[in-house]
Scaffold this active site. Structure first.
Site, PDB file in Angstrom:
ATOM      1  N   ARG A 125       0.854  -1.289  -0.079  1.00 21.51           N
ATOM      2  CA  ARG A 125      -0.061  -0.028  -0.070  1.00 21.51           C
ATOM      3  C   ARG A 125       0.960   1.349  -0.064  1.00 21.51           C
ATOM      4  O   ARG A 125       0.601   2.086  -0.687  1.00 21.51           O
ATOM      5  CB  ARG A 125      -1.022   0.017   1.332  1.00 21.51           C
ATOM      6  N   CYS A 189     -26.722  -2.428   2.111  1.00 18.55           N
ATOM      7  CA  CYS A 189     -27.777  -2.598   2.901  1.00 18.55           C
ATOM      8  C   CYS A 189     -27.405  -2.882   4.432  1.00 18.55           C
ATOM      9  O   CYS A 189     -27.915  -3.548   5.117  1.00 18.55           O
ATOM     10  CB  CYS A 189     -28.948  -3.597   2.568  1.00 18.55           C
TER      11      CYS A 189
HETATM   12  C1  LIG Z   1       2.708 -11.571   3.127  1.00 15.22           C
HETATM   13  C2  LIG Z   1       2.481 -10.304   2.669  1.00 15.22           C
HETATM   14  N1  LIG Z   1       3.572  -9.380   2.040  1.00 15.22           N
HETATM   15  C3  LIG Z   1       3.295  -8.194   1.934  1.00 15.22           C
HETATM   16  C4  LIG Z   1       2.016  -7.575   1.813  1.00 15.22           C
HETATM   17  C5  LIG Z   1       1.843  -6.177   1.488  1.00 15.22           C
HETATM   18  O1  LIG Z   1       1.511  -5.318   2.677  1.00 15.22           O
HETATM   19  P1  LIG Z   1       1.362  -3.676   2.663  1.00 15.22           P
HETATM   20  O2  LIG Z   1       0.524  -3.463   1.659  1.00 15.22           O
HETATM   21  O3  LIG Z   1       0.883  -3.585   4.031  1.00 15.22           O
HETATM   22  O4  LIG Z   1       2.748  -3.248   2.435  1.00 15.22           O
HETATM   23  C6  LIG Z   1       0.949  -8.253   2.397  1.00 15.22           C
HETATM   24  C7  LIG Z   1      -0.332  -7.806   2.638  1.00 15.22           C
HETATM   25  O5  LIG Z   1      -1.408  -8.454   2.957  1.00 15.22           O
HETATM   26  C8  LIG Z   1       1.358  -9.820   2.810  1.00 15.22           C
HETATM   27  O6  LIG Z   1       0.351 -10.566   3.273  1.00 15.22           O
END
Ligand SMILES: Cc1ncc(COP(=O)(O)O)c(C=O)c1O
Length: 264
Positions: A125, A189
């Site tokens: 993210r 809903c």
């Molecule tokens: C194993 C693993 N690595 C990396 C990520 C990416 O995480 P973020 O978007 O919080 O950087 C995730 C997200 O669920 C994950 O499960």
């Protein structure tokens, strides 16, 4: 091998994946035996250890603690520290800059991990969240104890609020800043179908376009057809140009896999 480093990270409960008892990874006390068994195997090769302690984490300390926890488990070729760095969803969020995060991880790696080991990170993210903005049309404004602004989307295109309470900012696109505090809700809903609670919007009225920024992560990927909602299109914008890259969904798309439809 994914291990559970059992570190605390201050984020939404549903996004914590490195705490004791989490469903992800082997608990620390089971790791030594698993390492011994894999190393004794002729079919398996243990390249290293992996940990992902959670998501939307706004401080570097838990990542450093995870490196220390992995270091205590022995020496390996590779250490994968997962993702987890948070994004700036609201004005109150102050995530570390990527450089600070990388700096803290690499400093900890230099200090605690073998010098020749390889480091992998999996940021999600923090790379993409800010590149997405979701646009909604206001369909209703209800005034009472609270002001409720309903739009033509919701938990069909953004599960983050309903799943774990992620906070988002919002604005009417041509009246930015200030205004009355409203609850921005979706069309589904459930009362939990909210996009933002207690967010300032300036004179919202039906027909307005409302923008919810920082929706580039985990929104499109979790979009769904709940209540028969059709998924929104995706438009890439840069340098004053717009290009549709995912077209708006149609009912025919939704029914395409329905083998009981007449004519099939
Ligand atoms: C194993 C693993 N690595 C990396 C990520 C990416 O995480 P973020 O978007 O919080 O950087 C995730 C997200 O669920 C994950 O499960």
């Amino acid at each position: 091998m994914r291990v559970l480093p059992e570190v605390r990270a201050d984020t939404y409960d549903a996004l914590v994946t490195g705490r004791k008892g989490s469903k992800f990874g082997l608990p620390l006390d089971q790791v030594p035996r698993a390492i011994t068994r894999i190393r004794a195997s002729t079919n398996l090769h243990l390249a290293g250890l992996h940990a992902h302690i959670g998501s939307q984490i706004l401080e570097v300390e838990p990542f450093v603690a995870a490196v220390r926890a992995l270091a205590d488990l022995g020496e390996f070729e590779t250490y994968d520290l997962g993702g987890g760095l948070g994004g700036r969803y609201t004005y109150d969020d102050h995530p570390p800059e990527p450089e600070e995060w990388i700096g803290a991880i690499t400093d900890a790696a230099r200090r605690y991990l073998p010098a020749s080991s390889r480091l992998i990170i999996e940021p999600g993210r923090s790379l993409v969240a800010r590149s997405g903005v979701t646009l909604y049309r206001v369909v209703n404004v209800k005034r009472g104890d609270r002001v409720t602004v309903a739009v033509d989307g919701g938990m069909g295109d953004n599960m983050e609020v309903a799943l774990f309470g992620q906070r988002f900012e919002a604005t009417v696109i041509d009246r930015v800043g200030g205004g009355e505090r409203v609850d921005l809700v979706g069309r589904h809903c459930e009362s939990g179908d909210r996009l933002s609670s207690d967010v300032p919007l300036r004179s919202p009225r039906p027909g307005d376009v409302v923008a919810v920024p920082v929706t580039g992560a985990y929104c499109y990927t979790m979009a769904n057809n709940y209540n028969g909602a059709l998924k929104a299109p995706v438009v890439f914008c840069a340098d004053g140009k717009a290009r549709e890259v995912v077209r708006r969904e149609t009912l025919a798309d939704v029914f395409a896999r329905d083998t009981s439809s007449p004519g099939r």
